[in-house]
Write an enzyme that holds these catalytic residues in place. Structure first.
Site, PDB file in Angstrom:
ATOM      1  N   ASN A   1      34.090  13.216  56.267  1.00 39.07           N
ATOM      2  CA  ASN A   1      35.367  12.881  55.627  1.00 39.07           C
ATOM      3  C   ASN A   1      35.902  14.199  55.061  1.00 39.07           C
ATOM      4  O   ASN A   1      35.372  14.715  54.078  1.00 39.07           O
ATOM      5  CB  ASN A   1      35.107  11.853  54.533  1.00 39.07           C
ATOM      6  CG  ASN A   1      36.334  11.217  53.935  1.00 39.07           C
ATOM      7  OD1 ASN A   1      36.224  10.558  52.909  1.00 39.07           O
ATOM      8  ND2 ASN A   1      37.492  11.368  54.525  1.00 39.07           N
TER       9      ASN A   1
ATOM     10  N   CYS B   1      37.906   9.166  45.101  1.00 44.50           N
ATOM     11  CA  CYS B   1      37.412   9.477  46.445  1.00 44.50           C
ATOM     12  C   CYS B   1      35.990   9.966  46.284  1.00 44.50           C
ATOM     13  O   CYS B   1      35.759  11.072  45.784  1.00 44.50           O
ATOM     14  CB  CYS B   1      38.283  10.529  47.114  1.00 44.50           C
ATOM     15  SG  CYS B   1      37.647  11.065  48.711  1.00 44.50           S
ATOM     16  N   GLY B   2      35.020   9.148  46.701  1.00 43.61           N
ATOM     17  CA  GLY B   2      33.617   9.494  46.478  1.00 43.61           C
ATOM     18  C   GLY B   2      33.161  10.704  47.268  1.00 43.61           C
ATOM     19  O   GLY B   2      32.465  11.576  46.750  1.00 43.61           O
ATOM     20  N   ASN B   3      33.556  10.782  48.546  1.00 39.83           N
ATOM     21  CA  ASN B   3      33.179  11.944  49.346  1.00 39.83           C
ATOM     22  C   ASN B   3      33.865  13.201  48.834  1.00 39.83           C
ATOM     23  O   ASN B   3      33.270  14.283  48.792  1.00 39.83           O
ATOM     24  CB  ASN B   3      33.541  11.720  50.820  1.00 39.83           C
ATOM     25  CG  ASN B   3      32.675  10.673  51.481  1.00 39.83           C
ATOM     26  OD1 ASN B   3      31.504  10.513  51.146  1.00 39.83           O
ATOM     27  ND2 ASN B   3      33.246   9.941  52.427  1.00 39.83           N
TER      28      ASN B   3
ATOM     29  N   ARG C   1      42.610   2.988  53.450  1.00 36.30           N
ATOM     30  CA  ARG C   1      44.024   2.864  53.100  1.00 36.30           C
ATOM     31  C   ARG C   1      44.683   4.245  53.011  1.00 36.30           C
ATOM     32  O   ARG C   1      44.174   5.142  52.365  1.00 36.30           O
ATOM     33  CB  ARG C   1      44.134   2.147  51.750  1.00 36.30           C
ATOM     34  CG  ARG C   1      45.547   1.961  51.236  1.00 36.30           C
ATOM     35  CD  ARG C   1      45.563   1.284  49.891  1.00 36.30           C
ATOM     36  NE  ARG C   1      44.959   2.107  48.846  1.00 36.30           N
ATOM     37  CZ  ARG C   1      45.081   1.880  47.537  1.00 36.30           C
ATOM     38  NH1 ARG C   1      45.777   0.840  47.108  1.00 36.30           N
ATOM     39  NH2 ARG C   1      44.498   2.666  46.651  1.00 36.30           N
TER      40      ARG C   1
ATOM     41  N   CYS D   1      33.868   6.928  54.069  1.00 32.53           N
ATOM     42  CA  CYS D   1      34.619   6.770  52.816  1.00 32.53           C
ATOM     43  C   CYS D   1      33.590   6.548  51.718  1.00 32.53           C
ATOM     44  O   CYS D   1      32.831   5.580  51.752  1.00 32.53           O
ATOM     45  CB  CYS D   1      35.578   5.586  52.913  1.00 32.53           C
ATOM     46  SG  CYS D   1      36.371   5.166  51.337  1.00 32.53           S
ATOM     47  N   GLY D   2      33.540   7.460  50.741  1.00 31.54           N
ATOM     48  CA  GLY D   2      32.494   7.413  49.719  1.00 31.54           C
ATOM     49  C   GLY D   2      32.534   6.168  48.855  1.00 31.54           C
ATOM     50  O   GLY D   2      31.489   5.544  48.599  1.00 31.54           O
ATOM     51  N   THR D   3      33.731   5.786  48.390  1.00 30.64           N
ATOM     52  CA  THR D   3      33.797   4.584  47.563  1.00 30.64           C
ATOM     53  C   THR D   3      33.483   3.344  48.388  1.00 30.64           C
ATOM     54  O   THR D   3      32.904   2.375  47.879  1.00 30.64           O
ATOM     55  CB  THR D   3      35.172   4.448  46.881  1.00 30.64           C
ATOM     56  OG1 THR D   3      36.212   4.474  47.869  1.00 30.64           O
ATOM     57  CG2 THR D   3      35.395   5.570  45.875  1.00 30.64           C
TER      58      THR D   3
END
Length: 327
Positions: A13, A77-79, A220, A228-230
């Protein structure tokens, strides 16, 4: 206008980091959005899923703002947070830091390598809410946990949660994963629709073995991404809620871009998730961009982090082999 960018990725990502702490750019939000649309365009010589703007903070070591490739701003954004964690920790010579995000200040810290020679950081994913109003999801109920949404599918059970980005997560088998269901469903809920006025991230989760899952996410504002981290954090939590995995236990999360590790914590009904994975640098570059037309730019002074790419390729190959053996 001259802008220094650092291309990085978490599980494939990918983002540009732009440092507004050191370089006093003084961007407006309109310019940040336009820069994201322009620099993240994959039809140019750059291209990415988004831009991570790193700013000074009055309450933390640094502040992170995330702009997606379509110019929209994400609350988390986790990543991207792992990449910012590495950047901030290395910038200040620290192993731990606190990063201010849109909704909350989050703890980050350097971890032992997830895979040999992979810079690894643990970031906190919170707050977690199951209230539909927090996504929002417009249904005549307060929560949705492992239930059918008739307007979306008669066969799939969804869990809706905000972490704080909005997500719907469903557990699927290989046949459902290989179908076009996720594409059509995701495009529907991220276009004009009566359920999700602001759109939503959609994750399909395939259990591989105890403590191991595969997650594919339609993000999204972006579309299908390598990871996607989250979403991987939310998906890990959902597998605990339905009894596939356990809280306070490591969950290995595989994705099209590689893998991460999650750990779900609960205290009196309050959840938070540790997201552990790479923060890999791809290249540094200087972008010369026309202030009167942000779609016009040239790139020079590029420095490529070749060793980091080679090490991450080995992790990705390892993850792919595991997926093929267990799907």
């Amino acid at each position: 206008m001259q802008i220094e960018v650092l291309k990085c990725h978490g599980s494939g990502n990918d983002f540009f980091i732009i440092d507004e702490m050191t370089d006093k750019y003084s961007f407006t939000d309109e310019v940040r959005a336009q820069l994201a649309i322009s620099l993240c365009n994959r039809n140019t010589e750059l291209g990415a899923d988004g831009i991570l703007f790193v700013l000074n903070s009055e309450s933390a070591d640094a502040r992170m703002r995330v702009f997606n490739a379509d110019g929209s701003e994400a609350s988390m954004c986790g990543n991207g947070l792992r990449c910012v964690a590495r950047y901030v920790c290395e910038k200040f010579g620290k192993n731990q830091a606190v990063i201010e995000t849109m909704k909350v200040n989050l703890s980050v810290e350097k971890e032992d390598d997830l895979f040999p020679n992979i810079p690894t950081y643990k970031v906190e994913i919170s707050p977690v809410s199951f209230q539909l109003r927090d996504l929002p999801l417009q249904l005549p109920q307060e929560t949705l946990i492992n239930e059918i949404i008739p307007a979306l599918s008669k066969d799939l059970n969804f869990t809706a949660l905000a972490v704080p980005n909005p997500h719907i997560v469903t557990i699927v088998d290989s046949k459902q994963l290989d179908s076009d269901i996720q594409t059509s469903l995701s495009e529907y809920v991220n276009g004009p629709n009566p359920l999700f006025p602001d759109g939503v991230n959609v994750s399909f989760v395939q259990p591989l073995s105890k403590g191991h899952i595969f997650v594919r996410t339609y993000e999204r504002g972006v579309g299908f991404t390598n990871a996607c981290g989250t979403a991987m954090s939310a998906s890990s939590l959902v597998t605990c809620l339905v009894g596939l995995n356990g809280k306070e236990e490591f969950i290995e999360v595989y994705n099209p871009g590689g893998k991460v590790r999650c750990n779900v914590h609960e205290n009196d009904g309050i959840y938070k998730i540790d997201l552990i994975g790479n923060g890999t640098y791809v290249y540094k570059a200087v972008v010369q961009i026309e202030e009167s037309n942000l779609t016009q730019f040239t790139v020079d002074q590029t420095h490529v982090f070749t060793d980091e790419a080679e090490h991450y390729a080995k992790l990705k190959a390892h993850a792919k082999d595991f997926i093929l053996q267990h799907q």
